[in-house]
Design a protein around this motif. Structure first.
Motif, PDB file in Angstrom:
ATOM      1  N   THR A   9      43.928  27.203  81.534  1.00 23.98           N
ATOM      2  CA  THR A   9      44.702  26.420  80.577  1.00 23.98           C
ATOM      3  C   THR A   9      45.392  27.278  79.527  1.00 23.98           C
ATOM      4  N   PHE A  10      44.691  28.264  78.993  1.00 26.82           N
ATOM      5  CA  PHE A  10      45.237  29.058  77.893  1.00 26.82           C
ATOM      6  C   PHE A  10      45.823  30.398  78.338  1.00 26.82           C
ATOM      7  N   LEU A  11      45.098  31.147  79.161  1.00 27.32           N
ATOM      8  CA  LEU A  11      45.541  32.495  79.525  1.00 27.32           C
ATOM      9  C   LEU A  11      46.608  32.509  80.610  1.00 27.32           C
ATOM     10  N   ASN A  12      46.528  31.592  81.556  1.00 25.53           N
ATOM     11  CA  ASN A  12      47.493  31.584  82.662  1.00 25.53           C
ATOM     12  C   ASN A  12      48.948  31.469  82.202  1.00 25.53           C
ATOM     13  N   PRO A  13      49.285  30.574  81.240  1.00 26.10           N
ATOM     14  CA  PRO A  13      50.686  30.487  80.788  1.00 26.10           C
ATOM     15  C   PRO A  13      51.185  31.733  80.053  1.00 26.10           C
ATOM     16  N   VAL A  50      54.780  24.176  67.396  1.00 27.32           N
ATOM     17  CA  VAL A  50      55.325  22.861  67.777  1.00 27.32           C
ATOM     18  C   VAL A  50      54.744  22.393  69.103  1.00 27.32           C
ATOM     19  N   THR A  51      54.683  23.282  70.085  1.00 24.74           N
ATOM     20  CA  THR A  51      54.166  22.910  71.401  1.00 24.74           C
ATOM     21  C   THR A  51      52.692  22.527  71.338  1.00 24.74           C
ATOM     22  N   ALA A  52      51.907  23.318  70.607  1.00 24.34           N
ATOM     23  CA  ALA A  52      50.472  23.068  70.520  1.00 24.34           C
ATOM     24  C   ALA A  52      50.164  21.736  69.831  1.00 24.34           C
ATOM     25  N   PHE A  53      50.756  21.512  68.667  1.00 22.46           N
ATOM     26  CA  PHE A  53      50.434  20.309  67.900  1.00 22.46           C
ATOM     27  C   PHE A  53      51.096  19.059  68.473  1.00 22.46           C
ATOM     28  N   SER A  54      52.255  19.218  69.088  1.00 16.46           N
ATOM     29  CA  SER A  54      52.884  18.070  69.747  1.00 16.46           C
ATOM     30  C   SER A  54      52.031  17.616  70.924  1.00 16.46           C
ATOM     31  N   SER A  55      51.517  18.578  71.686  1.00 16.81           N
ATOM     32  CA  SER A  55      50.646  18.244  72.813  1.00 16.81           C
ATOM     33  C   SER A  55      49.358  17.593  72.328  1.00 16.81           C
ATOM     34  N   LEU A  56      48.815  18.120  71.230  1.00 19.24           N
ATOM     35  CA  LEU A  56      47.589  17.559  70.660  1.00 19.24           C
ATOM     36  C   LEU A  56      47.786  16.097  70.244  1.00 19.24           C
ATOM     37  N   ILE A  57      48.872  15.835  69.527  1.00 19.66           N
ATOM     38  CA  ILE A  57      49.126  14.482  69.034  1.00 19.66           C
ATOM     39  C   ILE A  57      49.413  13.520  70.191  1.00 19.66           C
ATOM     40  N   CYS A  58      50.267  13.938  71.107  1.00 17.43           N
ATOM     41  CA  CYS A  58      50.615  13.053  72.233  1.00 17.43           C
ATOM     42  C   CYS A  58      49.409  12.782  73.129  1.00 17.43           C
ATOM     43  N   SER A  59      48.541  13.778  73.288  1.00 23.90           N
ATOM     44  CA  SER A  59      47.335  13.576  74.072  1.00 23.90           C
ATOM     45  C   SER A  59      46.401  12.582  73.381  1.00 23.90           C
ATOM     46  N   SER A  60      46.325  12.684  72.059  1.00 25.01           N
ATOM     47  CA  SER A  60      45.473  11.766  71.295  1.00 25.01           C
ATOM     48  C   SER A  60      45.976  10.325  71.387  1.00 25.01           C
ATOM     49  N   LEU A  61      47.305  10.164  71.550  1.00 22.40           N
ATOM     50  CA  LEU A  61      47.907   8.829  71.597  1.00 22.40           C
ATOM     51  C   LEU A  61      48.168   8.336  73.015  1.00 22.40           C
ATOM     52  N   ARG A  62      47.793   9.138  74.014  1.00 29.87           N
ATOM     53  CA  ARG A  62      48.237   8.865  75.390  1.00 29.87           C
ATOM     54  C   ARG A  62      47.807   7.503  75.916  1.00 29.87           C
ATOM     55  N   PHE A 130      45.946  20.891  73.446  1.00 27.25           N
ATOM     56  CA  PHE A 130      46.293  21.815  72.372  1.00 27.25           C
ATOM     57  C   PHE A 130      46.299  23.253  72.884  1.00 27.25           C
ATOM     58  N   MET A 131      45.269  23.629  73.625  1.00 21.20           N
ATOM     59  CA  MET A 131      45.170  24.992  74.154  1.00 21.20           C
ATOM     60  C   MET A 131      46.261  25.268  75.181  1.00 21.20           C
ATOM     61  N   ASP A 132      46.594  24.260  75.978  1.00 24.68           N
ATOM     62  CA  ASP A 132      47.681  24.416  76.955  1.00 24.68           C
ATOM     63  C   ASP A 132      49.012  24.637  76.237  1.00 24.68           C
TER      64      ASP A 132
END
Length: 207
Positions: A9-13, A50-62, A130-132
């Motif tokens: 999730t984190f190192l591969n990208p 932006v990518t980390a926190f946007s993913s965090l928020i959208c995942s929380s609201l998914r 978030f890590m992704d």
């Protein structure tokens, strides 16, 4: 929904699955803001945040976002994060913000940001998302920094604005390569990085 795997999730990208060199995403800004290393670092950090926190928020609201308006909600979340980053830069790093100009605002259109939300955040837990997002942002920043390092060093003879090539070199006839600060050279350098990575990673080579 997959279990969180730190390496995948984190190192591969950052390395093996870099969004720029492997997926060829987000190359427009990588060509535009790499004339100076300082601007590239700030841009890379901004995209990572932006990518980390946007993913965090959208995942929380998914589980609460109706599918028919999910793109609109994602855009609102990303736009909010970009505005916050932009205002922070204007307040605490105005000169860099002025140099980057409209490119900070254009993070909203960066396909890496929306791509990770759609491909990962909407189907995984907040921390993993978030890590992704952070990993993809750092992978993006890494390529910007590499390209900017060579462009500024060979094009201006400086690193972070400080001269690193001795005056004796210039007195002996050395000249900065003006081509390095032009957009085509950014594309050439990026192409070289992609070529090197695909030479090392045989699984990326087309058969």
């Amino acid at each position: 929904m997959k279990d969180f795997d730190f390496k995948e999730t984190f190192l591969n990208p950052i390395f093996k699955g870099n969004p720029i060199t492997v997926l060829v995403l987000g190359i427009c800004s990588s060509l535009a803001v790499t004339v100076q290393l300082k601007g590239a670092c700030v841009m890379g950090l901004s995209v990572a945040i932006v990518t980390a926190f946007s993913s965090l928020i959208c995942s929380s609201l998914r589980n609460t976002i109706p599918n028919r308006i999910r793109i609109i909600v994602q855009l609102v979340v990303v736009a909010l994060m970009v505005i916050l980053v932009d205002q922070f830069l204007k307040a605490y790093a105005y000169e860099v913000s002025k140099t980057l100009s409209v490119y900070i605002g254009l993070i909203i259109t960066n396909c890496i940001v929306m791509g990770r939300i759609e491909a990962y955040a909407l189907g995984n837990k907040p921390f993993a998302s978030f890590m992704d997002g952070l990993g993809n942002g750092i992978g993006y920043a890494l390529i910007l920094i590499i390209v900017a390092f060579f462009r500024e060093l060979l094009g201006s003879g400086t690193i972070f604005g400080y001269q690193v090539i001795p005056d004796s070199f210039y007195e002996a006839g050395y000249m900065n390569n003006g081509l390095m600060i032009l957009p085509p050279m950014a594309l050439i350098l990026l192409g070289c990085i992609i070529w090197i990575q695909r030479s090392i990673q045989k699984d990326l080579q087309e058969k």
